[in-house]
Design a protein around this motif. Structure first.
Motif, PDB file in Angstrom:
ATOM      1  N   MET A  57      -8.986 -21.540  13.847  1.00 46.84           N
ATOM      2  CA  MET A  57      -7.741 -20.857  13.411  1.00 46.84           C
ATOM      3  C   MET A  57      -6.893 -20.436  14.614  1.00 46.84           C
ATOM      4  SD  MET A  57      -9.293 -18.073  10.611  1.00 46.84           S
ATOM      5  CE  MET A  57      -7.579 -17.319  10.626  1.00 46.84           C
ATOM      6  N   THR A  58      -5.674 -20.194  14.691  1.00 49.50           N
ATOM      7  CA  THR A  58      -4.718 -19.813  15.459  1.00 49.50           C
ATOM      8  C   THR A  58      -3.938 -18.635  14.703  1.00 49.50           C
ATOM      9  OG1 THR A  58      -4.878 -21.722  16.890  1.00 49.50           O
ATOM     10  CG2 THR A  58      -2.871 -20.094  17.444  1.00 49.50           C
ATOM     11  N   VAL A  59      -3.798 -17.473  15.411  1.00 46.41           N
ATOM     12  CA  VAL A  59      -3.229 -16.325  14.270  1.00 46.41           C
ATOM     13  C   VAL A  59      -2.366 -15.555  15.298  1.00 46.41           C
ATOM     14  CG1 VAL A  59      -3.416 -14.375  13.063  1.00 46.41           C
ATOM     15  CG2 VAL A  59      -5.188 -16.377  12.717  1.00 46.41           C
ATOM     16  N   PHE A  60      -1.195 -15.617  14.796  1.00 43.05           N
ATOM     17  CA  PHE A  60      -0.045 -14.680  15.637  1.00 43.05           C
ATOM     18  C   PHE A  60       0.007 -13.428  14.555  1.00 43.05           C
ATOM     19  CE2 PHE A  60       0.415 -19.151  16.540  1.00 43.05           C
ATOM     20  CZ  PHE A  60       0.568 -19.145  17.945  1.00 43.05           C
ATOM     21  N   HIS A  61       0.104 -12.314  15.062  1.00 44.30           N
ATOM     22  CA  HIS A  61      -0.111 -11.094  14.554  1.00 44.30           C
ATOM     23  C   HIS A  61       0.581  -9.844  14.927  1.00 44.30           C
ATOM     24  CE1 HIS A  61      -3.403  -9.065  16.307  1.00 44.30           C
ATOM     25  NE2 HIS A  61      -3.731 -10.171  16.836  1.00 44.30           N
ATOM     26  N   GLY A  62       0.993  -8.969  14.280  1.00 47.43           N
ATOM     27  CA  GLY A  62       1.465  -7.671  14.729  1.00 47.43           C
ATOM     28  C   GLY A  62       1.456  -6.583  13.682  1.00 47.43           C
ATOM     29  N   THR A  63       1.673  -5.316  14.304  1.00 51.11           N
ATOM     30  CA  THR A  63       1.734  -3.819  13.572  1.00 51.11           C
ATOM     31  C   THR A  63       3.018  -3.554  14.096  1.00 51.11           C
ATOM     32  OG1 THR A  63       0.409  -2.908  14.869  1.00 51.11           O
ATOM     33  CG2 THR A  63      -0.690  -3.750  13.102  1.00 51.11           C
ATOM     34  N   MET A  64       3.576  -2.758  12.840  1.00 51.02           N
ATOM     35  CA  MET A  64       4.897  -2.038  13.334  1.00 51.02           C
ATOM     36  C   MET A  64       5.205  -1.174  12.261  1.00 51.02           C
ATOM     37  SD  MET A  64       6.545  -5.589  12.461  1.00 51.02           S
ATOM     38  CE  MET A  64       4.912  -6.126  13.613  1.00 51.02           C
ATOM     39  N   GLY A 118      10.230  -7.672  13.306  1.00 51.32           N
ATOM     40  CA  GLY A 118       8.868  -8.052  13.767  1.00 51.32           C
ATOM     41  C   GLY A 118       8.415  -9.550  13.276  1.00 51.32           C
ATOM     42  N   PHE A 119       8.839  -9.893  12.087  1.00 54.60           N
ATOM     43  CA  PHE A 119       8.494 -11.044  11.274  1.00 54.60           C
ATOM     44  C   PHE A 119       9.362 -12.199  12.161  1.00 54.60           C
ATOM     45  CE2 PHE A 119       9.403 -14.553   8.493  1.00 54.60           C
ATOM     46  CZ  PHE A 119       8.140 -14.921   8.114  1.00 54.60           C
ATOM     47  N   ALA A 120      10.663 -11.804  12.447  1.00 59.04           N
ATOM     48  CA  ALA A 120      11.618 -12.500  13.086  1.00 59.04           C
ATOM     49  C   ALA A 120      10.959 -12.818  14.638  1.00 59.04           C
ATOM     50  CB  ALA A 120      12.991 -12.335  13.097  1.00 59.04           C
ATOM     51  N   LEU A 121      10.469 -11.918  15.164  1.00 61.58           N
ATOM     52  CA  LEU A 121       9.829 -12.320  16.578  1.00 61.58           C
ATOM     53  C   LEU A 121       8.752 -13.265  16.363  1.00 61.58           C
ATOM     54  CD1 LEU A 121      10.426 -11.356  19.360  1.00 61.58           C
ATOM     55  CD2 LEU A 121       8.841  -9.464  18.943  1.00 61.58           C
ATOM     56  N   LEU A 122       7.668 -12.880  15.454  1.00 60.72           N
ATOM     57  CA  LEU A 122       6.573 -13.806  15.299  1.00 60.72           C
ATOM     58  C   LEU A 122       7.000 -15.024  15.005  1.00 60.72           C
ATOM     59  CD1 LEU A 122       4.354 -11.408  13.368  1.00 60.72           C
ATOM     60  CD2 LEU A 122       3.710 -12.460  15.626  1.00 60.72           C
ATOM     61  N   LEU A 163       0.805  -1.092   0.076  1.00 61.44           N
ATOM     62  CA  LEU A 163      -0.112  -0.058  -0.143  1.00 61.44           C
ATOM     63  C   LEU A 163       0.792   1.117  -0.025  1.00 61.44           C
ATOM     64  CD1 LEU A 163      -2.578  -1.222   2.562  1.00 61.44           C
ATOM     65  CD2 LEU A 163      -2.611  -1.510   0.078  1.00 61.44           C
ATOM     66  N   PRO A 164       1.188   2.067  -1.014  1.00 64.60           N
ATOM     67  CA  PRO A 164       1.726   3.048  -1.341  1.00 64.60           C
ATOM     68  C   PRO A 164       1.343   3.932  -0.126  1.00 64.60           C
ATOM     69  CG  PRO A 164       1.064   2.390  -3.438  1.00 64.60           C
ATOM     70  CD  PRO A 164       0.419   1.687  -2.580  1.00 64.60           C
ATOM     71  N   GLY A 165       2.434   5.017   0.309  1.00 69.07           N
ATOM     72  CA  GLY A 165       1.982   6.000   1.173  1.00 69.07           C
ATOM     73  C   GLY A 165       1.907   5.611   2.593  1.00 69.07           C
ATOM     74  N   ARG A 166       1.992   4.344   2.818  1.00 65.37           N
ATOM     75  CA  ARG A 166       1.690   3.865   4.406  1.00 65.37           C
ATOM     76  C   ARG A 166       3.163   3.797   5.132  1.00 65.37           C
ATOM     77  NH1 ARG A 166      -3.344   1.678   5.119  1.00 65.37           N
ATOM     78  NH2 ARG A 166      -4.526   2.635   3.162  1.00 65.37           N
ATOM     79  N   GLN A 167       3.235   4.096   6.254  1.00 68.72           N
ATOM     80  CA  GLN A 167       4.566   4.028   7.020  1.00 68.72           C
ATOM     81  C   GLN A 167       4.646   2.669   7.678  1.00 68.72           C
ATOM     82  OE1 GLN A 167       7.112   6.281   6.677  1.00 68.72           O
ATOM     83  NE2 GLN A 167       5.497   7.052   5.054  1.00 68.72           N
ATOM     84  N   GLY A 168       3.507   1.908   7.813  1.00 72.58           N
ATOM     85  CA  GLY A 168       3.585   0.686   8.769  1.00 72.58           C
ATOM     86  C   GLY A 168       3.230  -0.573   8.071  1.00 72.58           C
ATOM     87  N   VAL A 169       3.189  -1.708   8.754  1.00 72.85           N
ATOM     88  CA  VAL A 169       3.054  -2.918   8.052  1.00 72.85           C
ATOM     89  C   VAL A 169       2.270  -3.525   9.039  1.00 72.85           C
ATOM     90  CG1 VAL A 169       5.176  -3.858   8.575  1.00 72.85           C
ATOM     91  CG2 VAL A 169       3.820  -5.001   6.917  1.00 72.85           C
ATOM     92  N   ALA A 170       1.355  -4.365   8.726  1.00 80.39           N
ATOM     93  CA  ALA A 170       0.682  -5.636   9.550  1.00 80.39           C
ATOM     94  C   ALA A 170       1.003  -6.897   9.027  1.00 80.39           C
ATOM     95  CB  ALA A 170      -0.959  -5.405   9.535  1.00 80.39           C
ATOM     96  N   LEU A 171       1.593  -7.677   9.951  1.00 77.60           N
ATOM     97  CA  LEU A 171       1.997  -9.063   9.745  1.00 77.60           C
ATOM     98  C   LEU A 171       1.208 -10.247  10.196  1.00 77.60           C
ATOM     99  CD1 LEU A 171       6.022  -8.455   9.928  1.00 77.60           C
ATOM    100  CD2 LEU A 171       4.508  -8.511   7.780  1.00 77.60           C
ATOM    101  N   SER A 172       1.007 -11.300   9.918  1.00 79.32           N
ATOM    102  CA  SER A 172       0.238 -12.400  10.373  1.00 79.32           C
ATOM    103  C   SER A 172       0.755 -13.826  10.134  1.00 79.32           C
ATOM    104  CB  SER A 172      -1.083 -12.227  10.352  1.00 79.32           C
ATOM    105  OG  SER A 172      -1.672 -12.522   8.983  1.00 79.32           O
ATOM    106  N   LEU A 173       1.121 -14.544  10.937  1.00 80.78           N
ATOM    107  CA  LEU A 173       1.232 -16.009  10.687  1.00 80.78           C
ATOM    108  C   LEU A 173      -0.128 -16.831  11.045  1.00 80.78           C
ATOM    109  CD1 LEU A 173       4.629 -16.315  12.055  1.00 80.78           C
ATOM    110  CD2 LEU A 173       4.191 -15.773   9.985  1.00 80.78           C
ATOM    111  N   SER A 174      -0.726 -17.329  10.182  1.00 80.93           N
ATOM    112  CA  SER A 174      -2.296 -17.903  10.607  1.00 80.93           C
ATOM    113  C   SER A 174      -2.206 -19.398  10.305  1.00 80.93           C
ATOM    114  CB  SER A 174      -3.417 -17.409   9.676  1.00 80.93           C
ATOM    115  OG  SER A 174      -3.421 -15.766   9.670  1.00 80.93           O
ATOM    116  N   LEU A 175      -2.646 -20.082  11.160  1.00 85.56           N
ATOM    117  CA  LEU A 175      -2.629 -21.514  11.104  1.00 85.56           C
ATOM    118  C   LEU A 175      -4.101 -21.945  10.955  1.00 85.56           C
ATOM    119  CD1 LEU A 175       0.102 -22.283  13.980  1.00 85.56           C
ATOM    120  CD2 LEU A 175       0.200 -23.021  11.488  1.00 85.56           C
TER     121      LEU A 175
END
Length: 410
Positions: A89-96, A104-108, A24-36
């Protein structure tokens, strides 16, 4: 949104792990998730509650650092790291910030793949989960809806509480939780999602490094649930009112009529303009809290009506609920309310596109349930195609048979 891509980029690794991104152009952040694709329904009977307990334990430290260091790493990101478990579902997620996305990805990944499961931490966390379950049991609304699930699905795992049974949690050992964790990683579908200021190639590289060695062994097909109808009267000392919960069998996520069900639910009891709200609360003053809720699952669905009313008004309220359902099934929605419900859902879909976390959750859920990602345009087209006949048809199909639970004080 005009300068944003309308479709996600998707790569499936050789072992089946899906990587999905929306830049998404113009955004400063990212939302990441690992969904099982693993939740409480995918447990063995003696494991009831393990999925939720696992979600707790990953925050208690990894093989690389203890809980304090893990918490410090999360705080240093300045965003959020969280997780949730439901029935499927089980979801591990974060925004940064995008500049911290790699960390953040490495931590998840560390939390999901290398939890420590220390004996002392497990002993304490079992106490915490027991307290959480006790709090849920004290919430009469949660309790009656959970009781309805047990009545609807009988002995099927869809009826088992996400928080687990007290016995299973007490008996959970480190050895059993480690074995459960290994089986979940081996058998569950995994999808990696990134939305915001993130490059797809970068996300694929991270996912390949983290999960490329997983050798999946998919579990067998789901045991199909059987919906049960009937009536049940129960008493609960904590109840101050009569709690009436009616339930009908609804659609799965993949059902072609999914959007017709969604529109019908909004018209029936999904808001302040709904038939149930207007009739039971606004016109008759029978209840402060009244709503309907639709839950679509992998191979089944539930449609519930919940009303809390004074015990002396239980019979009158039940008659009013039946009258509302009968009128809607007989006459269908009026043109104006159909248009209003469709517009409301359209607004929800479009406003959801404004939020990176909502977009992230939507993509992960769609892939796990449907094996593809649906463009917003397709969702809006399917919603626009819903007409009065489709709404009337799903109302009649679902509510022709139902289960009724009445919970009274005492």
């Amino acid at each position: 949104m005009g300068d944003e891509p309308m479709h996600a980029e998707i790569t499936v690794l050789t072992n089946g792990v899906a990587v999905i991104s929306e830049h998404l152009p113009g955004r400063q952040g990212v939302a990441l998730s690992l969904s099982l694709g693993n939740g409480s329904r995918d447990q063995l009977r003696e494991e009831n509650g393990f999925a939720h307990l696992l979600e707790h334990m990953v925050f208690k430290g990894s093989l690389l650092r203890d809980a304090d260091a893990l918490n410090a790493a999360m705080e240093a990101l300045g965003g959020t790291i969280n997780a949730f478990t439901d029935r499927e579902m089980t979801v591990f997620h974060g925004t940064m910030l995008a500049e911290d996305a790699g960390a953040g990805f490495a931590l998840l990944e560390e939390m999901l793949m290398r939890p420590k499961f220390a004996h002392a931490d497990l002993r304490l966390e079992k106490q915490v989960v027991a307290q959480e379950a006790a709090m849920a049991a004290e919430d009469i609304e949660d309790w009656v809806q959970e009781r309805v699930l047990r009545e609807l699905w009988g002995d099927h795992s869809l009826a088992w509480p996400v928080l687990g049974s007290a016995r299973c949690i007490r008996q959970a050992s480190r050895r059993r939780l480690v074995a459960y964790h290994a089986r979940v990683l081996r058998e569950s579908r995994l999808v990696v999602v990134g939305v915001g200021k993130v490059a797809h190639d970068t996300l694929c590289r991270w996912a390949e490094g983290a999960f490329g060695d997983i050798a999946p062994q998919p579990r067998g097909a789901d045991q199909p649930p059987t919906f049960r109808i009937g009536r049940r009267l129960v008493h609960r000392p904590q109840a101050q009112q009569a709690h009436l919960v009616w339930a009908a069998q609804a659609c799965s996520v993949a059902d072609p009529d999914y959007y017709a069900y969604a529109v019908a639910n909004l018209i029936l009891g999904g808001g302040t303009a709904s038939h149930l709200f207007r009739e039971l609360r606004e016109r008759r003053g029978l209840a402060y809290q009244v709503f309907s809720h639709l839950e679509a699952l992998r191979d089944a669905g539930e449609w519930m009506i919940y009303v809390a009313t004074p015990a002396r008004s239980r019979d009158e309220t039940a008659v009013a609920m039946a009258e509302v359902l009968h009128r809607l099934m007989e006459n269908g929605p009026e043109a104006e309310e159909l248009a209003g419900a469709k517009r409301s859902l359209r607004v929800q879909i479009l406003l959801g596109q404004e939020d990176v976390e909502t977009r992230m959750a939507r993509l992960g859920r769609q892939w796990l349930y449907l094996g593809r990602c649906i463009a917003v345009e397709e969702s809006l087209q399917r919603l626009a195609a819903v007409d009065a006949a489709a709404v009337t048809a799903v109302l009649s199909k679902a509510w022709g048979q139902r289960f009724e639970l009445s919970c009274l004080p005492g």
